[in-house]
Design a protein around this motif. Structure first.
Motif, PDB file in Angstrom:
ATOM      1  N   TYR A 130       0.832  -1.116   0.044  1.00 23.42           N
ATOM      2  CA  TYR A 130       0.069   0.011  -0.042  1.00 23.42           C
ATOM      3  C   TYR A 130       0.843   1.137   0.088  1.00 23.42           C
ATOM      4  O   TYR A 130       0.652   2.115  -0.769  1.00 23.42           O
ATOM      5  CB  TYR A 130      -1.000   0.020   1.165  1.00 23.42           C
ATOM      6  CG  TYR A 130      -1.652  -1.073   1.338  1.00 23.42           C
ATOM      7  CD1 TYR A 130      -2.420  -1.952   0.375  1.00 23.42           C
ATOM      8  CD2 TYR A 130      -2.113  -1.639   2.558  1.00 23.42           C
ATOM      9  CE1 TYR A 130      -3.279  -2.835   0.581  1.00 23.42           C
ATOM     10  CE2 TYR A 130      -2.996  -2.613   3.004  1.00 23.42           C
ATOM     11  CZ  TYR A 130      -3.497  -3.518   1.968  1.00 23.42           C
ATOM     12  OH  TYR A 130      -4.190  -4.399   2.235  1.00 23.42           O
ATOM     13  N   GLU A 131       2.076   1.121   0.696  1.00 27.02           N
ATOM     14  CA  GLU A 131       2.786   2.307   0.981  1.00 27.02           C
ATOM     15  C   GLU A 131       3.766   2.723  -0.328  1.00 27.02           C
ATOM     16  O   GLU A 131       3.900   3.879  -0.839  1.00 27.02           O
ATOM     17  CB  GLU A 131       3.620   2.386   2.169  1.00 27.02           C
ATOM     18  CG  GLU A 131       4.569   3.483   2.119  1.00 27.02           C
ATOM     19  CD  GLU A 131       5.721   3.269   3.315  1.00 27.02           C
ATOM     20  OE1 GLU A 131       6.624   4.202   3.464  1.00 27.02           O
ATOM     21  OE2 GLU A 131       5.666   2.466   4.130  1.00 27.02           O
ATOM     22  N   SER A 132       4.227   1.666  -0.770  1.00 27.52           N
ATOM     23  CA  SER A 132       5.238   1.659  -1.920  1.00 27.52           C
ATOM     24  C   SER A 132       4.583   1.921  -2.951  1.00 27.52           C
ATOM     25  O   SER A 132       4.892   2.815  -3.779  1.00 27.52           O
ATOM     26  CB  SER A 132       6.011   0.048  -2.009  1.00 27.52           C
ATOM     27  OG  SER A 132       5.006  -0.633  -2.301  1.00 27.52           O
ATOM     28  N   VAL A 133       3.243   1.628  -3.382  1.00 31.17           N
ATOM     29  CA  VAL A 133       2.453   1.950  -4.608  1.00 31.17           C
ATOM     30  C   VAL A 133       2.148   3.294  -4.558  1.00 31.17           C
ATOM     31  O   VAL A 133       2.100   4.175  -5.552  1.00 31.17           O
ATOM     32  CB  VAL A 133       1.303   0.938  -4.781  1.00 31.17           C
ATOM     33  CG1 VAL A 133       0.387   1.539  -5.879  1.00 31.17           C
ATOM     34  CG2 VAL A 133       1.749  -0.409  -5.343  1.00 31.17           C
ATOM     35  N   VAL A 137       3.397   6.393  -7.303  1.00 33.63           N
ATOM     36  CA  VAL A 137       2.459   7.246  -8.198  1.00 33.63           C
ATOM     37  C   VAL A 137       2.463   8.622  -7.827  1.00 33.63           C
ATOM     38  O   VAL A 137       1.859   9.479  -8.185  1.00 33.63           O
ATOM     39  CB  VAL A 137       1.018   6.695  -8.101  1.00 33.63           C
ATOM     40  CG1 VAL A 137       0.954   5.297  -8.627  1.00 33.63           C
ATOM     41  CG2 VAL A 137       0.427   6.640  -6.759  1.00 33.63           C
ATOM     42  N   GLY A 138       3.305   8.971  -6.783  1.00 33.57           N
ATOM     43  CA  GLY A 138       3.555  10.339  -6.452  1.00 33.57           C
ATOM     44  C   GLY A 138       2.668  10.868  -5.244  1.00 33.57           C
ATOM     45  O   GLY A 138       2.734  12.066  -5.279  1.00 33.57           O
ATOM     46  N   ALA A 139       1.767   9.865  -4.721  1.00 28.54           N
ATOM     47  CA  ALA A 139       0.956  10.384  -3.500  1.00 28.54           C
ATOM     48  C   ALA A 139       1.551  10.237  -2.470  1.00 28.54           C
ATOM     49  O   ALA A 139       2.873   9.822  -2.240  1.00 28.54           O
ATOM     50  CB  ALA A 139      -0.313   9.712  -3.789  1.00 28.54           C
ATOM     51  N   LYS A 140       0.836  10.767  -1.398  1.00 28.53           N
ATOM     52  CA  LYS A 140       1.537  10.795  -0.001  1.00 28.53           C
ATOM     53  C   LYS A 140       0.841   9.904   0.997  1.00 28.53           C
ATOM     54  O   LYS A 140      -0.246  10.044   1.106  1.00 28.53           O
ATOM     55  CB  LYS A 140       1.421  11.932   0.532  1.00 28.53           C
ATOM     56  CG  LYS A 140       1.865  12.345   1.869  1.00 28.53           C
ATOM     57  CD  LYS A 140       1.772  13.760   2.703  1.00 28.53           C
ATOM     58  CE  LYS A 140       2.192  13.979   4.088  1.00 28.53           C
ATOM     59  NZ  LYS A 140       1.869  15.208   4.629  1.00 28.53           N
ATOM     60  N   PRO A 141       1.562   8.836   1.399  1.00 29.60           N
ATOM     61  CA  PRO A 141       1.032   7.939   2.703  1.00 29.60           C
ATOM     62  C   PRO A 141       0.635   8.803   4.065  1.00 29.60           C
ATOM     63  O   PRO A 141       1.448   9.612   4.241  1.00 29.60           O
ATOM     64  CB  PRO A 141       2.227   7.026   2.818  1.00 29.60           C
ATOM     65  CG  PRO A 141       3.238   7.225   1.887  1.00 29.60           C
ATOM     66  CD  PRO A 141       3.104   8.545   1.371  1.00 29.60           C
TER      67      PRO A 141
END
Length: 381
Positions: A130-133, A137-141
């Protein structure tokens, strides 16, 4: 040298990809390593599934490109499976998209919905992908913490205190991996309400419902769930088909069409014979699950003995393919498993790979025979 993309600076190689190289090197050097780290089922799929795969090779259509949406009969079998086991009605033509494993779906959903700078709610502890994907894609966990005191359920009061303006997706995973926690009675209702209130897509990753669990649930059985929820599912653990790579994402047709826009540009369909085998798997009677779980119950008893020998504690009500065990106080997870690997030649997963809330825990896989598990217990006595 040509420089790699900047996105690779945000992720590392998957833990098991690195650690299994070390384990394999030990095995190659003659060390009798017992691998209790990864959840790769070691038993066979149902025989009728293998037969369907073999028959599929001789079909005139077998070696052609397949539909991006899978065979109609596969989607119909998936719909029938959800109706029988979860009491969820799905349209085979518009609310089901077969996947090459549910892990693929995590990337497809993220690419379909996340822009750079969007935020994603991710469980801690939780599945590392979940975190790595999200980062790829340039989003923030944005991590939300789970703990044993709350039976590894989200704390909605704490979530409401966060700034949720940029949150687009919330990943949930029940039955929970790595802890084996079941969803509480009202959890899915709370998640649907939370998603509607904040306009967040709730995605339940649900591959463990049938392993040591007499009460499989789908978030889509909750009233109003299709408005804000998707669910991923997989045949990997349920039917011992991890290497086949068969899964699905199910939900409202608008969401499914958005995901298809991504998926159809990334692969050219699933092999015909694998789809035919998957159809047969989904038709299995409940006796299949009874037989499978009788084996896992025996194995779990041995893993509990192994955990006892290591002075660990665990929840006997947990479900799934693993035993999540708490180490004695002040013992660090990674140091502990490295010592066990070195001294007893047993590989166990450290809880820290699932997030900071996994510190002080280890995870045992049930994907080993009782003879192997008995040997593991003997090594640490």
């Amino acid at each position: 040298m040509i420089e790699a993309a900047n996105r690779l600076n945000t992720v590392e190689e998957y833990y098991f990809s690195k650690k299994l190289r070390e384990v394999n090197q030990l095995i190659a050097s003659g060390k009798p390593v017992i691998n209790l780290g990864i959840g790769s089922p070691d038993m066979q799929p149902p025989q009728k599934v293998i037969d369907a795969l073999n028959t599929g090779f001789s079909s005139p259509s077998a070696h052609k490109y397949q539909s991006y949406q899978g065979l109609p009969e596969l989607r119909e079998a998936m719909a029938a499976f959800y109706k029988e086991h979860f009491s969820v009605s799905l349209s085979p033509s518009s609310e089901i998209l077969p996947l090459m494993g549910s892990k693929e779906g995590i990337m497809h959903i993220s690419m379909a919905y996340l822009n750079e700078g969007d935020e994603v709610l991710i469980p801690n502890p939780g599945y590392p992908t979940y975190e790595s994907v999200t980062r790829l894609v340039g989003a923030k966990p944005v991590f939300y913490e789970l703990d044993a005191a709350n039976n590894w359920q989200p704390d909605f009061k704490a979530l409401e205190k966060l700034n949720l303006n940029k949150v687009k997706i919330m990943w949930v995973n029940y039955p929970h991996m790595p802890t084996g926690a079941q969803p509480s009675k009202y959890l899915f209702e709370e998640l649907v309400a939370f998603g509607k209130k904040h306009n967040i897509l709730i995605v339940n990753d649900n591959p463990y419902s049938f392993v040591l669990n007499d009460n499989p649930k789908s978030i889509l059985a909750t009233k109003g769930a299709k408005d804000v929820c998707l669910e991923l599912n997989s045949l990997s653990k349920t039917f011992n088909m991890a290497g086949w790579r068969v899964g699905m994402v199910v939900g409202d047709s608008v969401h499914i069409n958005n995901i298809l826009k991504v998926k159809s540009n990334m692969d050219s369909g699933m092999f015909y014979g694998i789809q035919k085998g998957a159809v047969e798997a989904l038709k299995c009677s409940k006796m299949w699950f009874v037989t499978l779980n009788n084996v896992y119950k025996q194995r779990r008893d041995f893993v509990w003995k192994l955990a006892d020998a290591l002075n660990c504690t665990y929840d006997k009500n947990a479900t799934g393919l693993f035993v999540w065990a708490k180490l004695p106080p002040n013992v660090k997870s990674e140091a502990f498993i490295d010592t066990i690997l070195k001294n007893s030649h047993i590989f166990i997963t450290p809880g820290t790979i699932f997030g900071s809330k996994g510190e002080g825990y280890i995870r045992f896989s049930l994907c080993a025979s009782t003879e192997v598990l008995e040997e593991a217990a003997a090594r640490v006595k």
